[in-house]
Design an enzyme around this catalytic site. Sequence first.
Site, PDB file in Angstrom:
ATOM      1  N   CYS A 125       0.810  -1.030   0.021  1.00 55.02           N
ATOM      2  CA  CYS A 125      -0.099   0.262  -0.032  1.00 55.02           C
ATOM      3  C   CYS A 125       1.056   1.243   0.113  1.00 55.02           C
ATOM      4  O   CYS A 125       0.229   2.382   0.057  1.00 55.02           O
ATOM      5  CB  CYS A 125      -0.776   0.050   1.155  1.00 55.02           C
ATOM      6  SG  CYS A 125      -1.931  -1.718   1.306  1.00 55.02           S
ATOM      7  N   HIS A 169      -3.150   7.897   5.463  1.00 49.59           N
ATOM      8  CA  HIS A 169      -3.397   6.712   4.944  1.00 49.59           C
ATOM      9  C   HIS A 169      -4.706   6.224   5.133  1.00 49.59           C
ATOM     10  O   HIS A 169      -5.375   5.713   4.222  1.00 49.59           O
ATOM     11  CB  HIS A 169      -2.351   5.679   5.779  1.00 49.59           C
ATOM     12  CG  HIS A 169      -2.205   4.355   5.049  1.00 49.59           C
ATOM     13  ND1 HIS A 169      -1.683   4.219   3.738  1.00 49.59           N
ATOM     14  CD2 HIS A 169      -2.409   3.043   5.196  1.00 49.59           C
ATOM     15  CE1 HIS A 169      -2.055   2.957   3.157  1.00 49.59           C
ATOM     16  NE2 HIS A 169      -2.168   2.373   4.274  1.00 49.59           N
ATOM     17  N   HIS A 194      -9.499   2.006  -1.410  1.00 48.97           N
ATOM     18  CA  HIS A 194      -7.901   1.693  -1.199  1.00 48.97           C
ATOM     19  C   HIS A 194      -7.401   1.308  -2.623  1.00 48.97           C
ATOM     20  O   HIS A 194      -7.608   0.146  -2.993  1.00 48.97           O
ATOM     21  CB  HIS A 194      -7.664   0.711  -0.017  1.00 48.97           C
ATOM     22  CG  HIS A 194      -6.539   0.742   0.468  1.00 48.97           C
ATOM     23  ND1 HIS A 194      -5.359   1.079  -0.339  1.00 48.97           N
ATOM     24  CD2 HIS A 194      -5.931   0.656   1.436  1.00 48.97           C
ATOM     25  CE1 HIS A 194      -4.336   1.020   0.382  1.00 48.97           C
ATOM     26  NE2 HIS A 194      -4.411   0.407   1.428  1.00 48.97           N
ATOM     27  N   PHE A 204       1.569  -2.782   4.443  1.00 48.98           N
ATOM     28  CA  PHE A 204       1.736  -4.128   5.053  1.00 48.98           C
ATOM     29  C   PHE A 204       3.134  -4.322   4.831  1.00 48.98           C
ATOM     30  O   PHE A 204       3.870  -4.153   3.995  1.00 48.98           O
ATOM     31  CB  PHE A 204       0.850  -5.032   4.225  1.00 48.98           C
ATOM     32  CG  PHE A 204      -0.690  -5.361   4.736  1.00 48.98           C
ATOM     33  CD1 PHE A 204      -1.071  -4.616   5.666  1.00 48.98           C
ATOM     34  CD2 PHE A 204      -1.433  -6.158   4.166  1.00 48.98           C
ATOM     35  CE1 PHE A 204      -2.391  -4.954   6.127  1.00 48.98           C
ATOM     36  CE2 PHE A 204      -2.885  -6.516   4.535  1.00 48.98           C
ATOM     37  CZ  PHE A 204      -3.119  -5.717   5.472  1.00 48.98           C
ATOM     38  N   LYS A 213      -9.623   7.916   0.867  1.00 51.36           N
ATOM     39  CA  LYS A 213     -10.257   6.294   0.659  1.00 51.36           C
ATOM     40  C   LYS A 213     -11.509   6.148   1.011  1.00 51.36           C
ATOM     41  O   LYS A 213     -12.261   5.382   0.271  1.00 51.36           O
ATOM     42  CB  LYS A 213      -9.055   5.507   1.676  1.00 51.36           C
ATOM     43  CG  LYS A 213      -7.704   5.381   1.146  1.00 51.36           C
ATOM     44  CD  LYS A 213      -7.137   4.086   1.843  1.00 51.36           C
ATOM     45  CE  LYS A 213      -5.877   4.200   1.518  1.00 51.36           C
ATOM     46  NZ  LYS A 213      -4.902   5.249   1.862  1.00 51.36           N
ATOM     47  N   GLU A 270      -2.610   5.350  13.209  1.00 48.95           N
ATOM     48  CA  GLU A 270      -2.088   6.804  12.639  1.00 48.95           C
ATOM     49  C   GLU A 270      -2.430   8.074  13.256  1.00 48.95           C
ATOM     50  O   GLU A 270      -1.723   8.881  13.509  1.00 48.95           O
ATOM     51  CB  GLU A 270      -2.966   6.800  11.497  1.00 48.95           C
ATOM     52  CG  GLU A 270      -2.448   7.702  10.364  1.00 48.95           C
ATOM     53  CD  GLU A 270      -2.841   7.897   8.842  1.00 48.95           C
ATOM     54  OE1 GLU A 270      -3.805   6.988   8.568  1.00 48.95           O
ATOM     55  OE2 GLU A 270      -2.286   8.318   8.139  1.00 48.95           O
TER      56      GLU A 270
END
Lengths: 85, 402
Positions: B162, B294, B331, B390, B326, B305
């Site tokens: 990502c 994010h 995403h 990830f 998003k 976050e």
Amino acid sequence: MSISDRVIAIIAEQAVLEPSDVTPESTLEDLGIDSLGLVESIFAIEEEFDISVPFNANEPSASDFDISNVAKIIAGIEKLVSEKV
Amino acid sequence: MKRVVITGAGTINSLGHSVPDTLEAMREGRCGISELEFRDVDRLAIKIGGQVRGFEAEGRFNRQQMSLYDRFTQFTLTAAKEAIDQSGIEFHGELAARSGVVLGTAGGGVSTWDDNYRSVYEDGKNRVHPFVVPKLMNNAAASHVSMEHNLKGPSFTVSTACASSNHAMAQAFQMVRSGAAPTMLTGGSESMLCFGGVKAWEGLRVMSKDACRPFSANRNGMVQGEGAGVFVFEEYEHARARGADILCEVVGFAMSSDASDIVMPSKQGAARAMSGALSDARLSADKVGYINAHGTGTAANDKTECAAVADVFGPHADELMISSTKSMHGHLIGGTGAVELLACIMALRDGVIAPTIGYEEPDPECALDVVPNEAREAKVDVALSNAFAFGGLNAVLALKRV
């Protein structure tokens, strides 16, 4: 359609030409078909006739399959189709 | 050290097929997430996504191109053309020889893998099209951009899940800043919205069945999107000399690795990436007016976050705005940072902050100004764009108004 007509149709589509523009004497180079185009044509031919064409793109000249012109290709396909059980 | 500016932007995503359409959707807080449409979708538990609609690839690309372009490459070429057209730059001679393409993608040609696995496993075929490999390879998109636009300098693909696009843009930024390249095409692309692509994500059990609601207490997971974002990163004097329209300046970046868990995010890793980007840009934290989060809408990401933002910015965390787009486009995995950079450009250039839509209930663990549901007008001088992947790989970009 005969085998010849079907092979010519595939080659013509790859070359973006009319089938009438593809003659037995035409070479792939004449028709503007490059190495990727050749591999794609062989794939289409294998799909069309359900055969396996013994063609190695690493060393086309060493393959047991003559691609020097359209007539030779058609002859090779006719042989493979006739050998199909 | 050279200054680096953005002189062109292009995109295609579920909000629009161009930058103006996408920014308009973001201003209006529109949602691009809807019922997925593709083969076997009825066998999925997750049936929503930010799917690109009405994209007629056959009309844009010829037969030979279609046989070589996976959907992620089609998206990339579409976005790259828009970016280059806007920039007005033409690549030839020395400029072409030194300029390149760095793009991010997590999965590359996922639907090409999917279609061909289906063909050999499910349909029992023993022959696949000869271009399967050049079509699915992760660098296919970068290579086709280089061929299409005559970019002969350093080109490669970055794959960090990502964070792929942000890592890619960080590389492009470094190349232009160091003088290694006068111009770079950069960004990223993803197209995983096919049966296998969504089924794989389903397995993680982090996907929402109804909506992406980042930072909202009732959030219940992430929603996949697809598309591409591509930018022209150009050396400032080069852009000035040719009279280019400068969208904003890229002033810093940082990358960090959590070195802890393959999927769970780390507050420290995220914080180190944000503070690293600020120090790289030689900016104090209180200059930042907007952060494109994010913000995936998962329990784990959003609270981590927000805690990281609080740590890095201290009392200023309550002054700045942070939103997750998003919620609108989904995403885009490896392409997400690229599309999200557009929200930063809109904040800096137009003074419009894209909202976090779908926000319904405050979460005490995400107690920041997340610009809920409606866009806001505000003057912003510096923006950050976060991406936390990830694998614990983080990349943050810092941008400045010009």
